[in-house]
Design an enzyme around this catalytic site. Structure first.
Site, short mmCIF file in Angstrom:
data_model
loop_
_atom_site.label_atom_id
_atom_site.label_comp_id
_atom_site.label_asym_id
_atom_site.label_seq_id
_atom_site.Cartn_x
_atom_site.Cartn_y
_atom_site.Cartn_z
N HIS A 124 0.81 -1.22 0.00
CA HIS A 124 0.00 0.00 0.00
C HIS A 124 0.84 1.27 0.00
O HIS A 124 1.90 1.35 0.62
CB HIS A 124 -0.93 0.01 1.23
N ASP A 125 0.36 2.26 -0.73
CA ASP A 125 0.91 3.62 -0.74
C ASP A 125 2.28 3.73 -1.37
O ASP A 125 2.94 4.77 -1.24
CB ASP A 125 0.94 4.22 0.67
N GLY A 142 5.08 -1.12 2.72
CA GLY A 142 4.26 0.06 2.48
C GLY A 142 5.05 1.36 2.40
O GLY A 142 6.12 1.50 2.98
#
Length: 262
Positions: A124-125, A142
């Site tokens: 994520h991200d 992440g």
């Protein structure tokens, strides 16, 4: 020639999905709600794409890839987040790319012309540039940032919140726990350490001898001269007056939020 999408009758397409022209979707693939797929993209069989996800033009996504899944983050509470993928990317078997998190910017972003090979994980991200190669089994935690033209070799990994600068090379099995400046090679040990510059990659991309010499000089200043980081930065500032590549390294140092790989 513009043609309508070719969708296998066993594929499941959510009514809200937006499918471009000349798109091909293979057998048993699942395209979820709020997914957009750009013109000319080819999706193989047994691919799962969850939304919100936006995919650009002329990508090739092969069998069993999983894109746009919820982030693997205990803080995620179901907020609306996205995955955005650019153009002309190759995403191979069993690759997983997750959406962002609400407190991490909300978007996982993949640029253009990247190779994401088998069993790669992008968490994520993460923010990925262009022309990046992820070799088999490489993985990002992440919030990682990867600059253009970086190569991550097989079984390599990058710790959360780390930044890897453009044209870097991460060697096979190397685990990166610090920010890596542009042009630097990390290799040889499980806990990766700098091992020179990515000179072969730079030659292949058209860097001439003068540019490479300036980058090597900057590397020696940063890693081999026995200087503290503030002292090395002062020397690099002098060298950057005559080299935009050294200026890129210096800018990276100035924006590094984790300790530097040294």
């Amino acid at each position: 020639m513009i043609q309508p999408a070719s969708i296998h009758p066993t594929a499941q397409i959510d009514p809200s999905a937006v499918i471009g022209n000349n798109v091909s979707i293979g057998a048993y693939s699942v395209i979820g709600a709020e997914v957009e797929i750009g013109d000319g993209t080819v999706i193989g069989p047994h691919v799962v794409i969850e939304g919100p996800t936006r995919i650009g033009r002329d990508n090739r996504i092969t069998q069993f890839a999983s894109l746009g899944g919820a982030p693997q983050d205990k803080k995620f509470a179901g907020e609306r987040t996205e995955l955005v993928i650019g153009d002309r990317n190759l995403i191979r078997e069993f690759a997983t790319i997750n959406r962002g998190t609400g407190d991490g910017g909300g978007i996982t972003r993949i640029g253009n012309d990247n190779w994401v090979l088998a069993y790669v994980h992008v968490a994520h991200d993460c923010q990925i540039g262009n022309n990046v190669v992820f070799s088999n089994y490489s993985a990002l935690a992440g919030h990682v940032e990867i600059g253009d033209w970086t190569i991550l070799s097989g079984y390599s990994g990058v710790h959360q919140f780390c930044k890897v600068g453009a044209h870097a090379f991460i060697g096979m099995g190397c685990l990166v726990g610090h920010d890596v400046p542009p042009f630097v090679t990390m290799a040889n040990e499980q806990r990766g350490r700098p091992r020179g510059i990515n000179s072969e990659g730079l030659k292949r991309r058209g860097f001439d001898a003068v540019r490479i010499a300036a980058i090597k000089r900057a590397y020696r200043t940063l890693y081999m001269a026995g200087l503290s980081l503030p002292e090395a930065r002062e020397k690099l500032a002098e060298q950057a007056r005559e080299s935009s590549d050294v200026r890129a390294m210096l800018d990276f140092l100035d924006h590094s939020e984790r300790s530097l790989a040294r």
